[in-house]
Design a protein around this motif. Structure first.
Motif, PDB file in Angstrom:
ATOM      1  N   VAL A 165      -4.184  -7.993   7.932  1.00 26.17           N
ATOM      2  CA  VAL A 165      -3.496  -9.271   7.780  1.00 26.17           C
ATOM      3  C   VAL A 165      -3.778  -9.851   6.394  1.00 26.17           C
ATOM      4  O   VAL A 165      -4.788  -9.526   5.757  1.00 26.17           O
ATOM      5  N   ALA A 166      -2.867 -10.695   5.951  1.00 25.60           N
ATOM      6  CA  ALA A 166      -3.082 -11.424   4.697  1.00 25.60           C
ATOM      7  C   ALA A 166      -3.837 -12.702   5.005  1.00 25.60           C
ATOM      8  O   ALA A 166      -3.584 -13.355   6.037  1.00 25.60           O
ATOM      9  N   ILE A 167      -4.768 -13.077   4.133  1.00 29.98           N
ATOM     10  CA  ILE A 167      -5.428 -14.374   4.267  1.00 29.98           C
ATOM     11  C   ILE A 167      -5.129 -15.189   3.009  1.00 29.98           C
ATOM     12  O   ILE A 167      -5.203 -14.690   1.885  1.00 29.98           O
ATOM     13  N   LEU A 168      -4.759 -16.453   3.242  1.00 24.57           N
ATOM     14  CA  LEU A 168      -4.292 -17.338   2.183  1.00 24.57           C
ATOM     15  C   LEU A 168      -5.050 -18.660   2.261  1.00 24.57           C
ATOM     16  O   LEU A 168      -5.531 -19.054   3.330  1.00 24.57           O
ATOM     17  N   PRO A 169      -5.142 -19.372   1.144  1.00 19.37           N
ATOM     18  CA  PRO A 169      -5.716 -20.720   1.195  1.00 19.37           C
ATOM     19  C   PRO A 169      -4.741 -21.697   1.843  1.00 19.37           C
ATOM     20  O   PRO A 169      -3.524 -21.450   1.884  1.00 19.37           O
ATOM     21  N   LEU A 170      -5.266 -22.798   2.347  1.00 26.09           N
ATOM     22  CA  LEU A 170      -4.406 -23.828   2.910  1.00 26.09           C
ATOM     23  C   LEU A 170      -3.440 -24.329   1.838  1.00 26.09           C
ATOM     24  O   LEU A 170      -3.813 -24.504   0.674  1.00 26.09           O
ATOM     25  N   LYS A 183       4.516  -6.929  -1.562  1.00 28.42           N
ATOM     26  CA  LYS A 183       5.170  -7.302  -2.815  1.00 28.42           C
ATOM     27  C   LYS A 183       4.972  -8.785  -3.103  1.00 28.42           C
ATOM     28  O   LYS A 183       4.718  -9.189  -4.245  1.00 28.42           O
ATOM     29  N   GLN A 184       5.071  -9.622  -2.080  1.00 29.62           N
ATOM     30  CA  GLN A 184       4.850 -11.052  -2.263  1.00 29.62           C
ATOM     31  C   GLN A 184       3.405 -11.340  -2.697  1.00 29.62           C
ATOM     32  O   GLN A 184       3.156 -12.189  -3.553  1.00 29.62           O
ATOM     33  N   LEU A 185       2.469 -10.617  -2.119  1.00 28.53           N
ATOM     34  CA  LEU A 185       1.058 -10.833  -2.452  1.00 28.53           C
ATOM     35  C   LEU A 185       0.766 -10.453  -3.901  1.00 28.53           C
ATOM     36  O   LEU A 185      -0.169 -10.984  -4.517  1.00 28.53           O
ATOM     37  N   CYS A 186       1.552  -9.520  -4.441  1.00 34.41           N
ATOM     38  CA  CYS A 186       1.345  -9.079  -5.825  1.00 34.41           C
ATOM     39  C   CYS A 186       1.671 -10.175  -6.852  1.00 34.41           C
ATOM     40  O   CYS A 186       1.347 -10.032  -8.032  1.00 34.41           O
ATOM     41  N   GLU A 187       2.285 -11.248  -6.402  1.00 39.05           N
ATOM     42  CA  GLU A 187       2.636 -12.335  -7.323  1.00 39.05           C
ATOM     43  C   GLU A 187       1.471 -13.287  -7.567  1.00 39.05           C
ATOM     44  O   GLU A 187       1.563 -14.180  -8.422  1.00 39.05           O
ATOM     45  N   PHE A 188       0.358 -13.105  -6.841  1.00 40.51           N
ATOM     46  CA  PHE A 188      -0.742 -14.066  -6.917  1.00 40.51           C
ATOM     47  C   PHE A 188      -2.066 -13.348  -7.215  1.00 40.51           C
ATOM     48  O   PHE A 188      -2.204 -12.145  -6.952  1.00 40.51           O
ATOM     49  N   PRO A 189      -3.056 -14.079  -7.758  1.00 40.08           N
ATOM     50  CA  PRO A 189      -4.383 -13.475  -7.969  1.00 40.08           C
ATOM     51  C   PRO A 189      -4.901 -12.902  -6.652  1.00 40.08           C
ATOM     52  O   PRO A 189      -4.810 -13.551  -5.599  1.00 40.08           O
ATOM     53  N   PHE A 190      -5.445 -11.678  -6.731  1.00 46.18           N
ATOM     54  CA  PHE A 190      -5.829 -10.962  -5.514  1.00 46.18           C
ATOM     55  C   PHE A 190      -7.321 -10.665  -5.521  1.00 46.18           C
ATOM     56  O   PHE A 190      -7.905 -10.343  -6.567  1.00 46.18           O
ATOM     57  N   ASN A 191      -7.917 -10.798  -4.357  1.00 44.23           N
ATOM     58  CA  ASN A 191      -9.315 -10.403  -4.176  1.00 44.23           C
ATOM     59  C   ASN A 191      -9.358  -9.110  -3.379  1.00 44.23           C
ATOM     60  O   ASN A 191      -8.815  -9.030  -2.273  1.00 44.23           O
ATOM     61  N   LEU A 192      -9.997  -8.088  -3.945  1.00 44.50           N
ATOM     62  CA  LEU A 192     -10.161  -6.815  -3.242  1.00 44.50           C
ATOM     63  C   LEU A 192     -11.547  -6.786  -2.625  1.00 44.50           C
ATOM     64  O   LEU A 192     -12.558  -6.812  -3.327  1.00 44.50           O
ATOM     65  N   THR A 193     -11.589  -6.753  -1.309  1.00 45.93           N
ATOM     66  CA  THR A 193     -12.863  -6.646  -0.612  1.00 45.93           C
ATOM     67  C   THR A 193     -13.263  -5.186  -0.582  1.00 45.93           C
ATOM     68  O   THR A 193     -12.610  -4.367   0.068  1.00 45.93           O
ATOM     69  N   GLN A 194     -14.334  -4.848  -1.287  1.00 49.67           N
ATOM     70  CA  GLN A 194     -14.747  -3.447  -1.372  1.00 49.67           C
ATOM     71  C   GLN A 194     -15.577  -3.004  -0.181  1.00 49.67           C
ATOM     72  O   GLN A 194     -15.837  -1.826  -0.012  1.00 49.67           O
ATOM     73  N   ALA A 195     -15.986  -3.957   0.642  1.00 50.32           N
ATOM     74  CA  ALA A 195     -16.660  -3.585   1.881  1.00 50.32           C
ATOM     75  C   ALA A 195     -15.612  -3.111   2.887  1.00 50.32           C
ATOM     76  O   ALA A 195     -14.441  -3.460   2.809  1.00 50.32           O
ATOM     77  N   GLY A 196     -16.064  -2.315   3.850  1.00 51.57           N
ATOM     78  CA  GLY A 196     -15.182  -1.912   4.939  1.00 51.57           C
ATOM     79  C   GLY A 196     -13.945  -1.180   4.480  1.00 51.57           C
ATOM     80  O   GLY A 196     -14.003  -0.063   3.998  1.00 51.57           O
ATOM     81  N   SER A 197     -12.788  -1.816   4.591  1.00 51.31           N
ATOM     82  CA  SER A 197     -11.512  -1.128   4.395  1.00 51.31           C
ATOM     83  C   SER A 197     -10.925  -1.324   3.004  1.00 51.31           C
ATOM     84  O   SER A 197      -9.709  -1.320   2.845  1.00 51.31           O
ATOM     85  N   VAL A 237      -7.414  -8.322   4.827  1.00 45.36           N
ATOM     86  CA  VAL A 237      -8.579  -7.863   5.588  1.00 45.36           C
ATOM     87  C   VAL A 237      -8.119  -7.410   6.966  1.00 45.36           C
ATOM     88  O   VAL A 237      -6.982  -7.671   7.374  1.00 45.36           O
ATOM     89  N   ALA A 238      -9.013  -6.743   7.673  1.00 44.19           N
ATOM     90  CA  ALA A 238      -8.727  -6.395   9.065  1.00 44.19           C
ATOM     91  C   ALA A 238      -8.861  -7.657   9.916  1.00 44.19           C
ATOM     92  O   ALA A 238      -9.777  -8.452   9.721  1.00 44.19           O
TER      93      ALA A 238
END
Length: 288
Positions: A165-170, A183-197, A237-238
């Protein structure tokens, strides 16, 4: 060559330190050094590359480590088989978990039941990313671990369905959508969680020939949630990894939906130790 030497060898390899291995095994550092030197003499190889403040496996040491784990695993299985003849009482069960979703949502009820039935079994849970758990299984450092299906390398059984799922700020612009695309998520600064998945997330983008604007890389999910809640990034994240009652986050399904099946895996169910078979029996009864 003795099994005690192999246990010391694998412990030094795990901690990358003679001192830490001695503390873990509750023996002197000189005893650890003597055991490793004796094993190297017996095998006529150098197992470790020793530097001033660093100890790493040599090339042959890395190869022989898997053999050592196999032999110690056989020893543990023999001990448990003997004890099981009079009722399973003692032993060790090593579990590999790939993060909060498995450690906090799936394991607790199974372990609670397991401990009630087998209170003297020593349970060790190691957490790592998806790939680490697979390597631990292959090297027999753990008895059972979580994997994502399909995976033909192991004997597996399904325990849970999950989705990314995508997680977004309020108040985020994408929060008004029922679902969001990569594609929509690529328009914004992204955080890659290197833990898990983390690797799985990047594979999703690559499969669609997309490149996210990665501005943050975090190793802890709490850091991911904090960054997103502050409005500094979006992330994927999952769903099972998101704490219940998480605040200051908007959770959106992805489109197209990206589902995953979580399973327990072992190398060979027929050769599993009694402690492992007992765990499998309980887990299957709770997730049948």
């Amino acid at each position: 060559m003795t099994l005690t030497q192999l246990e010391i060898f694998t412990t030094v390899a795990e901690f990358k330190s003679f001192t830490l291995a001695a503390m873990k095994l509750n023996i002197s550092q000189s005893a650890v050094s003597h055991a490793v030197k004796s094993l190297e003499k017996d095998l006529n190889v150098t197992l470790f590359v020793r530097e001033q403040n660093h100890t790493t496996l040599s090339e042959i040491g890395n190869i022989l480590l898997m053999r050592a784990h196999n032999m110690l695993s056989i020893q543990e299985s023999m001990i448990q088989e003997a004890q099981a003849a009079n009722g399973l009482k003692k032993g060790v069960l090593r579990i590999g978990s790939f993060g909060p979703g498995s450690s906090s949502r799936i394991l607790p009820p199974i372990l609670a039941q397991y401990r009630r039935q087998y209170p003297l079994i020593n349970i060790i849970v190691d957490e790592g990313d998806d790939e680490s758990v697979i390597h631990w299984l292959q090297d027999k450092r753990i008895d059972i671990g979580f994997v994502i299906l399909p995976d033909e390398r192991f004997d597996t059984f399904k325990v849970k369905e999950d989705q990314m799922v995508a997680i977004l700020p309020l108040g985020h612009p994408l929060a008004e959508y029922d679902k969001v695309s990569l594609k929509q998520l690529c328009e914004f600064p992204f955080n890659l969680t290197q833990a898990g998945s983390g690797k799985t997330v990047m594979d999703l983008f690559h499969a669609q020939k997309l490149v996210p604007k990665i501005q943050f890389k975090t190793r802890q999910l709490l850091s991911t949630f904090s960054l997103v809640a502050r409005g500094e990034a979006v992330s994927i994240v999952a769903q099972l990894a998101i704490p219940e009652g998480a605040q200051d986050l908007v959770i959106k399904p992805l489109t197209p939906a990206i589902k995953r099946t979580i399973a327990f895996a072992i190398n060979n169910e027929s050769e599993a130790s009694p402690a492992t078979k007992a765990f499998i029996k309980i887990a299957k009864a709770m997730h049948s």
